[in-house]
Design a protein around this motif. Structure first.
Motif, PDB file in Angstrom:
ATOM      1  N   UNK A  58     -33.225  43.609 -32.525  1.00 16.28           N
ATOM      2  CA  UNK A  58     -33.442  42.181 -31.993  1.00 16.28           C
ATOM      3  C   UNK A  58     -33.915  40.713 -32.913  1.00 16.28           C
ATOM      4  N   UNK A  59     -33.156  39.771 -32.734  1.00 16.33           N
ATOM      5  CA  UNK A  59     -33.773  38.723 -33.817  1.00 16.33           C
ATOM      6  C   UNK A  59     -35.244  38.021 -33.417  1.00 16.33           C
ATOM      7  N   UNK A  60     -35.327  38.679 -32.118  1.00 16.15           N
ATOM      8  CA  UNK A  60     -36.943  37.810 -31.209  1.00 16.15           C
ATOM      9  C   UNK A  60     -37.171  38.501 -31.261  1.00 16.15           C
ATOM     10  N   UNK A  61     -37.134  39.890 -31.925  1.00 16.59           N
ATOM     11  CA  UNK A  61     -38.560  40.703 -32.599  1.00 16.59           C
ATOM     12  C   UNK A  61     -38.685  41.051 -34.107  1.00 16.59           C
ATOM     13  N   UNK A  62     -37.582  40.429 -34.736  1.00 12.20           N
ATOM     14  CA  UNK A  62     -37.933  40.947 -35.895  1.00 12.20           C
ATOM     15  C   UNK A  62     -38.734  40.124 -37.412  1.00 12.20           C
ATOM     16  N   UNK A  63     -39.136  40.907 -37.635  1.00 14.58           N
ATOM     17  CA  UNK A  63     -40.577  40.122 -38.800  1.00 14.58           C
ATOM     18  C   UNK A  63     -42.277  40.749 -38.327  1.00 14.58           C
ATOM     19  N   UNK A  64     -41.662  41.273 -36.978  1.00 23.94           N
ATOM     20  CA  UNK A  64     -43.481  41.449 -35.648  1.00 23.94           C
ATOM     21  C   UNK A  64     -43.033  42.841 -35.653  1.00 23.94           C
ATOM     22  N   UNK A  65     -41.977  43.314 -34.729  1.00 24.15           N
ATOM     23  CA  UNK A  65     -42.020  45.061 -34.853  1.00 24.15           C
ATOM     24  C   UNK A  65     -40.964  45.923 -35.698  1.00 24.15           C
ATOM     25  N   UNK A  66     -41.183  47.067 -35.361  1.00 21.09           N
ATOM     26  CA  UNK A  66     -41.267  48.175 -36.631  1.00 21.09           C
ATOM     27  C   UNK A  66     -41.038  49.164 -36.005  1.00 21.09           C
ATOM     28  N   UNK A  67     -39.821  49.972 -35.829  1.00 19.13           N
ATOM     29  CA  UNK A  67     -39.250  50.873 -35.350  1.00 19.13           C
ATOM     30  C   UNK A  67     -39.479  52.227 -36.160  1.00 19.13           C
ATOM     31  N   UNK A  68     -39.769  53.580 -36.758  1.00 22.35           N
ATOM     32  CA  UNK A  68     -40.191  54.652 -37.300  1.00 22.35           C
ATOM     33  C   UNK A  68     -39.651  55.991 -35.847  1.00 22.35           C
ATOM     34  N   UNK A  69     -39.817  56.912 -36.958  1.00 21.87           N
ATOM     35  CA  UNK A  69     -39.750  57.889 -36.140  1.00 21.87           C
ATOM     36  C   UNK A  69     -40.122  58.942 -37.139  1.00 21.87           C
TER      37      UNK A  69
END
Length: 127
Positions: A61-72
């Protein structure tokens, strides 16, 4: 059948970081698209991030881009959400979710597409 258990939530000051984990049961974790959603008090559940089974594609979502990272880590049956530069508006219960993948790059932002949900973990950001 997939069971999901989130962990890693807590209380953090603005600008701080947290890493959420979602551990999945079952042997076919690597065939599932995974997503993170959140729900703040009085608000609708909101999409946060998604990752394909391969890990090759992610979406935020735009509001978390650059701050959150999803990985698995498919070997550990776990999906992560690294959250940096946290803001007050990130306060919510965070849920992970799983859907059977339809392809190498399959991701989806729609909560109705996900079949399995965890119980949620609270993230509270304070000043």
């Amino acid at each position: 059948q997939v069971q999901l258990v989130e962990s890693g939530g807590g209380l953090v000051q603005t600008g701080g970081s947290l890493r959420l984990s979602c551990a999945a049961s079952g042997r076919s974790f690597s065939t599932y698209t995974m997503g993170w959603f959140r729900q703040a008090p009085g608000k609708e559940r909101e999409f946060v991030a998604t990752i394909s089974w391969s890990g090759a594609k992610t979406s935020y979502v735009d509001s978390v881009k650059g701050r959150f990272t999803i990985s698995r880590d498919n070997a550990k049956n776990t999906v992560y959400l690294q959250m940096n530069s946290l803001k007050l508006e990130d306060t919510a219960v965070y849920y992970c979710a799983a859907k059977k993948s339809s392809g190498y790059l399959d991701t989806t932002t729609a909560p109705t597409e996900y079949s399995y949900w965890g119980q949620g973990t609270q993230v509270t950001v304070s000043t």
